[in-house]
Motif scaffolding. Structure first.
Motif, mmCIF file in Angstrom:
data_model
loop_
_atom_site.group_PDB
_atom_site.id
_atom_site.type_symbol
_atom_site.label_atom_id
_atom_site.label_comp_id
_atom_site.label_asym_id
_atom_site.label_seq_id
_atom_site.Cartn_x
_atom_site.Cartn_y
_atom_site.Cartn_z
ATOM 1 N N LEU A 812 32.964 34.112 50.911
ATOM 2 C CA LEU A 812 34.136 34.055 51.780
ATOM 3 C C LEU A 812 34.671 35.464 52.045
ATOM 4 O O LEU A 812 35.297 35.722 53.072
ATOM 5 C CB LEU A 812 35.226 33.194 51.125
ATOM 6 C CG LEU A 812 36.526 33.007 51.895
ATOM 7 C CD1 LEU A 812 36.312 32.111 53.107
ATOM 8 C CD2 LEU A 812 37.615 32.425 50.991
ATOM 9 N N ASN A 813 34.419 36.363 51.102
ATOM 10 C CA ASN A 813 34.907 37.746 51.189
ATOM 11 C C ASN A 813 36.420 37.808 51.288
ATOM 12 O O ASN A 813 36.993 38.660 51.971
ATOM 13 C CB ASN A 813 34.259 38.491 52.359
ATOM 14 C CG ASN A 813 32.799 38.803 52.111
ATOM 15 O OD1 ASN A 813 32.355 38.874 50.965
ATOM 16 N ND2 ASN A 813 32.024 38.967 53.171
ATOM 17 N N ALA A 814 37.059 36.886 50.601
ATOM 18 C CA ALA A 814 38.519 36.838 50.526
ATOM 19 C C ALA A 814 38.886 36.052 49.270
ATOM 20 O O ALA A 814 38.063 35.317 48.714
ATOM 21 C CB ALA A 814 39.114 36.177 51.771
ATOM 22 N N ALA A 815 40.118 36.204 48.843
ATOM 23 C CA ALA A 815 40.568 35.576 47.601
ATOM 24 C C ALA A 815 40.907 34.103 47.813
ATOM 25 O O ALA A 815 41.381 33.710 48.883
ATOM 26 C CB ALA A 815 41.784 36.316 47.065
ATOM 27 N N LYS A 816 40.668 33.313 46.771
ATOM 28 C CA LYS A 816 41.114 31.914 46.810
ATOM 29 C C LYS A 816 42.635 31.829 46.869
ATOM 30 O O LYS A 816 43.197 30.943 47.529
ATOM 31 C CB LYS A 816 40.627 31.169 45.563
ATOM 32 C CG LYS A 816 39.204 30.675 45.592
ATOM 33 C CD LYS A 816 38.953 29.804 44.369
ATOM 34 C CE LYS A 816 37.550 29.223 44.362
ATOM 35 N NZ LYS A 816 37.332 28.335 43.198
ATOM 36 N N SER A 842 43.860 36.887 43.895
ATOM 37 C CA SER A 842 43.001 36.537 42.766
ATOM 38 C C SER A 842 41.662 37.256 42.904
ATOM 39 O O SER A 842 41.329 37.808 43.941
ATOM 40 C CB SER A 842 42.783 35.025 42.710
ATOM 41 O OG SER A 842 42.193 34.563 43.915
ATOM 42 N N GLU A 843 40.884 37.256 41.807
ATOM 43 C CA GLU A 843 39.547 37.848 41.834
ATOM 44 C C GLU A 843 38.649 37.074 42.791
ATOM 45 O O GLU A 843 38.760 35.855 42.924
ATOM 46 C CB GLU A 843 38.956 37.801 40.425
ATOM 47 C CG GLU A 843 37.569 38.405 40.299
ATOM 48 C CD GLU A 843 36.999 38.238 38.903
ATOM 49 O OE1 GLU A 843 36.602 39.242 38.295
ATOM 50 O OE2 GLU A 843 36.968 37.078 38.417
ATOM 51 N N PHE A 844 37.742 37.789 43.487
ATOM 52 C CA PHE A 844 36.824 37.083 44.373
ATOM 53 C C PHE A 844 35.515 37.857 44.509
ATOM 54 O O PHE A 844 35.486 39.088 44.413
ATOM 55 C CB PHE A 844 37.448 36.852 45.752
ATOM 56 C CG PHE A 844 37.754 38.088 46.545
ATOM 57 C CD1 PHE A 844 36.824 38.634 47.438
ATOM 58 C CD2 PHE A 844 38.986 38.718 46.433
ATOM 59 C CE1 PHE A 844 37.113 39.751 48.200
ATOM 60 C CE2 PHE A 844 39.283 39.852 47.180
ATOM 61 C CZ PHE A 844 38.347 40.367 48.070
ATOM 62 N N PRO A 845 34.402 37.123 44.731
ATOM 63 C CA PRO A 845 33.116 37.778 44.967
ATOM 64 C C PRO A 845 33.052 38.327 46.392
ATOM 65 O O PRO A 845 33.717 37.812 47.300
ATOM 66 C CB PRO A 845 32.102 36.656 44.756
ATOM 67 C CG PRO A 845 32.858 35.417 45.101
ATOM 68 C CD PRO A 845 34.280 35.657 44.693
ATOM 69 N N ALA A 846 32.237 39.353 46.584
ATOM 70 C CA ALA A 846 32.118 39.982 47.895
ATOM 71 C C ALA A 846 30.660 40.313 48.160
ATOM 72 O O ALA A 846 29.936 40.744 47.265
ATOM 73 C CB ALA A 846 32.974 41.246 47.963
ATOM 74 N N GLN A 847 30.262 40.100 49.398
ATOM 75 C CA GLN A 847 28.875 40.364 49.789
ATOM 76 C C GLN A 847 28.858 40.621 51.290
ATOM 77 O O GLN A 847 29.166 39.752 52.089
ATOM 78 C CB GLN A 847 27.985 39.168 49.448
ATOM 79 C CG GLN A 847 26.523 39.343 49.807
ATOM 80 C CD GLN A 847 25.695 38.126 49.389
ATOM 81 O OE1 GLN A 847 26.228 37.059 49.122
ATOM 82 N NE2 GLN A 847 24.397 38.304 49.334
#
Length: 925
Positions: A812-816, A842-847
């Motif tokens: 999503l490249n954005a925080a929940k 919040s923490e989030f994955p990015a790609q």
């Protein structure tokens, strides 16, 4: 008639009067009269008008006021119970004359339920009446917070996601799916698309309008293709600027900023002195309330937050090393440079210039030929130098010029406009490659909209037509082999019906058909919504939207080399981005897998040879990396003894070459977004504005970022270990074979990739599948008193990482979870405003585009290139402004990231720390 003087005329008049020894102008009297009304036109009784430095009067029961004051220029502060204070700047009073200045003072209810135009594309509506959730940022909020770009004013808006690349560069989207190089957001200024043409990337700092120009910024959440057309799947951000007729005057602003130092290669950065200097001006003249001209401009200079990109650093070392520099020189000469030019290009690989500079200016003329008719002509230009992130890494932009010409006409509900956006990338190049990038693209747009109502207004129609003509011009540097076949034409027609089913219930139906010169079939975008107002200033909305995003010019026509491939560049492999074209291309033409290998002179396109032919090359590479000398005594195996494998660098998976099936790159198709949304907006006791909504969203045929498409040719590790055991012993073979199996001896190549002449990793785009999620947004504004205001926002989404059937996962490249909470104090009579706000995520994955941060995803083993997920953070910002008594000067200060938290908003970007900016605005007249 009120006379408005420019600075030169005023000085001339003063000198003339002094020369003839006439009594000073301020000693003579003039009269100031006017009427104070609400936005609805109702008179405001007993409103107090403070004429700063002169006197104070009250309005009568008709909202009228009258005062005799010395000639001069004054600020008016208007105060009334139930309204926020309003400051009117620069009202001129001429000796012996009567000056009329009417004032619109919104009630608190009108301010909380502002009139917006973006949700229904130009039709004015109250926020509680719109079919989509709309968030409004006022000119007061913009003016009291100086910032390097307008993006800073969007950071607390619900649903908005911002990637901060540095001092000024950002990427902004609504409701997720952000990217390093993103154009997903429908970004407008004064009804004009503001993205860079052809590249279709939103560089909001390229907008030439100054902060003093801004009348308001509107954020529309959710799809809007039914009216706006393509690429409005997630929402709209619309910057509306002030008319010189309604907001005359001249102001000059100067500001300087300091920030906590960063460190690059152990050296504190930036150098001593200011981190940021910013100046702007706006001068607007109004004549007879019919014609007005505005000229504005701004200048910014500063130093980026330092960042050392590992890919750029590796490319820099390769370009500088005595052993690998010849590869860099050869790569550039293959691409058309002389040896001398290639040397210059290789010398700048990976060398970042952290200094940024930006000039911009805008000229606007308004002619109001009728109460409901206006012609507006605008020209704007921005010249920017700095670091801009792209899908192939960071680019060093030098004097990138963005310009636009716009003319718009409206009479009643008829709206017609035409505009041209242009781009000239100047001296711009990719940092990991050094080769120049040319972008001299154009976007031509023509639009017509009209509407009418029947049945005493119970039935309303809005309809219109749009044309978009994109004309890329890259001289082969970006679109390569596609350069002469990359024009795009789009047109669309739309109709919206709004029916008052009852006094409280409206039905909104809309449909739009668009045709795209590269898509086979027209695209249909419907909308259906019910808007229920059980009581005034409260509404409940239920809507369905189907919106679409067309493929960009880059999706189809990108053809650019990014130099040597990361990690394996020294072995002779390049990196190339290649679009799908109109017909797509195959990795296995006629079902055959072919390769190119740096192990064979000339790197011809050929079937994979017998393993014995490439064995000497493997041994040489391995020994250069420290393999034992005994390896050279091992005879070459055949493919029957050690078979070929295909390694996918993107997914880190292996498959045998024999029998491998590689999916073709099909032409990129439009991506659809379907959404169902339930929302409520309401005012509580005319003090609290609250908006809440929940939505379900599904993205169909989602277009991926650039992904590696060509597998690498390697040897079967298990078979290699068994083969080596007979010569080196089982223990040595077990240790050595996995290392040898990681060495690429070739890369899959295709005769359908035009212009390819060497081993290259090809990255491209794909329609990867469907994604669905749930989410919600909440926005609050609460007048605790007439001076104290609480504001807040909160947004939530159900998922931030999505597994795709038969495809690579998408982030999503954005925080929940993200939001903000602010407390503001405003007392315009005292000349003081202040605000403190906290922003959290919040923490989030990015790609995105090769930048990875996935270590927080369950089941993912991070690669060496993984930077780690974006951490949860809470950032505190404060700002103050003070109007200096007896002067026309306002001092403003903002401190972002007050607690000096090293905050990284994405992967591949620097950590941003505390920065303070002090500015002084002076209103000349």
């Amino acid at each position: 008639m009120m006379m408005r003087y420019g600075l030169t005329q005023r000085l001339t008049a003063v000198l003339f009067l002094a020369a003839i020894a006439v009594t000073p102008l301020r000693a003579q009297q003039g009269t100031l009269v006017g009427r104070v009304t609400t936005e609805a036109g109702a008179p405001v009784q007993a409103a107090q008008i403070d004429i700063v430095g002169a006197t104070s009067v009250l309005t009568n029961d008709q909202g009228q006021y009258r005062a005799s004051v010395a000639a001069g220029t004054y600020d008016l502060i208007v105060t009334s119970i139930g309204s926020r204070q309003l400051r009117v700047v620069g009202v001129g009073v001429v000796a012996g004359q009567t000056t009329t200045r009417d004032i619109v003072l919104p009630t608190r209810a009108e301010e909380l339920d502002a009139i917006v135009v973006s949700a229904s594309r130009g039709t004015p509506e109250r926020q509680t009446e719109t079919v989509a959730t709309t968030y409004n940022i006022t000119s007061l909020e913009v003016e009291e917070r100086p910032a390097p770009s307008l993006v800073d004013h969007l950071r607390t808006a619900p649903g908005v996601d911002v990637i901060t690349h540095g001092l000024q560069a950002t990427n902004v989207v609504v409701r997720g799916f952000n990217n390093i190089f993103s154009g997903a957001l429908h970004m407008l200024t004064d009804h004009r698309l503001a993205s860079v043409p052809s590249l279709r990337v939103n560089l909001m700092h390229f907008i030439p309008s100054t902060q003093e120009d801004v009348e308001r910024m509107e954020v529309v959440l959710g799809p809007g293709s039914a009216l706006y057309g393509p690429n409005t799947a997630n929402g709209v951000v619309h910057v509306l600027t002030k008319s010189p007729i309604d907001a005359p005057g001249t102001s000059v602003t100067l500001g300087s900023g300091l920030r906590t130092r960063g460190f690059t290669q152990g050296v504190p950065f930036p150098p001593d002195g200011e981190s940021l200097f910013q100046g702007s001006f706006r001068s607007a003249w109004s004549f007879d309330d019919r014609f007005g001209i505005k000229v504005s401009g701004q200048y910014l200079r500063g130093y980026e937050w330092p960042y050392l990109d590992p890919t750029e650093e590796a490319a820099r070392l390769q370009a500088a090393s005595l052993t690998t520099r010849p590869l860099c020189i050869a790569d550039k000469t293959i691409r058309g440079l002389s040896a001398t030019e290639a040397g210059v290009v290789c010398d700048r690989v990976g060398i970042r210039d952290f200094e940024v500079e930006r000039w911009s200016g805008e000229v606007r003329a308004d002619y109001r030929f009728a109460d409901d008719g206006t012609v507006v002509a605008t020209y704007g230009r921005t010249d920017a130098t700095g670091i801009e992130l792209t899908g192939l890494g960071a680019g060093q932009a030098g004097n990138w010029v963005y310009e636009f010409w716009q003319t718009r006409f409206n009479k009643g509900r008829l709206f017609v406009q035409g505009y041209l956006n242009t781009s000239d990338a100047g001296d711009t190049y990719l940092l990991q490659d050094g080769m120049p990038l040319v972008d001299e693209s154009r976007l031509w747009v023509g639009q017509v909209q009209h509407g009418f109502a029947i049945a005493d207004g119970r039935q309303d129609f809005t309809y219109g037509f749009d044309y978009f003509g994109t004309r890329p011009e890259t001289r082969g540097t970006i679109n390569g082999v596609y350069e002469n076949e990359d024009n795009i034409d789009e047109w669309g027609i739309y109709l919206q019906s709004k029916t008052a089913l009852t006094e409280q219930l409206d039905l909104v139906l809309a449909g739009r058909m668009d045709d795209h010169s590269l898509l086979e079939d027209p695209v249909w975008s419907p909308r259906a919504a019910l808007v229920f107002q059980p009581v005034p200033q409260h509404s409940v909305r239920l809507s369905y939207n189907r919106a679409f995003s067309t493929p960009t010019s880059l999706n189809y026509f990108l053809d650019i080399s990014a130099g040597l491939a990361p990690a394996i560049g020294p072995l002779g492999y390049g990196l190339r981005a290649y679009g799908s074209g109109q017909n797509g291309w195959s990795l296995q033409p006629q079902g055959a897998t072919q390769i190119r290998t740096p192990c064979v002179g000339g790197s011809p396109l050929m079937p994979a040879p017998d393993a014995s032919a490439l064995w000497p090359c493997l041994v040489a590479i391995a020994q250069a990396q420290g393999a034992p000398a005994a390896l050279s005594s091992v005879p070459a195996p055949t493919s029957a003894q050690v078979s070929w494998m295909l390694f996918d660098p993107q997914a880190s998976t292996l498959q045998p070459l024999i029998g491998a099936s590689l999916p073709p790159i099909t032409p990129i198709q439009e991506s659809y977004t379907e959404s169902v949304e339930l929302g409520w907006t309401g005012l509580i006791q005319n003090r609290v504005s609250l908006s809440a909504d929940v939505y379900w969203m599904k993205k169909n045929d989602f277009v991926s970022p650039l992904l590696i498409q060509t597998p690498l040719l390697t040897m079967n590790g298990q078979q290699l270990a068994a083969y080596l055991a007979g010569f080196l012993g089982p223990a040595n073979a077990a240790q050595l074979a996995p290392l040898l199996a990681q060495i690429p001896l070739g890369v899959v190549a295709s005769s359908e990739v035009r212009g390819s002449q060497r081993p290259e990793l090809i990255v491209s785009y794909r329609n990867v599948g469907d994604i669905d999620l749930w989410g919600g947004d909440l926005a609050l504004e609460w007048f605790l008193t007439d001076n104290w205001t609480v504001s807040g926002s909160y947004s939530w989404v159900s998922d931030d990482y999505f597994e795709i059937d038969d495809g690579d996962p998408i982030a999503l490249n954005a925080a929940k979870h993200k939001g903000s909470l602010g407390l503001a104090y405003r007392d315009l009579r005292a000349g003081f405003t202040g605000q403190a706000r906290v922003r959290f995520n919040s923490e989030f994955p990015a790609q995105s585009a090769g930048f990875l941060g996935l270590d927080c995803v369950e089941g993912i083993t991070p690669s060496a290139a993984d930077e780690g997920c974006v951490e949860a953070e809470a950032i505190v910002d404060v700002n103050f402004s003070y109007r200096v008594p007896g002067t026309d000067a306002t001092v403003r200060m903002v401190v972002n990231n007050l607690l000096n938290t090293a905050h990284r908003s994405f992967v591949g970007v620097p950590a941003v720390r505390r920065m303070g900016l002090l500015s002084v605005r002076y209103d000349l007249f």
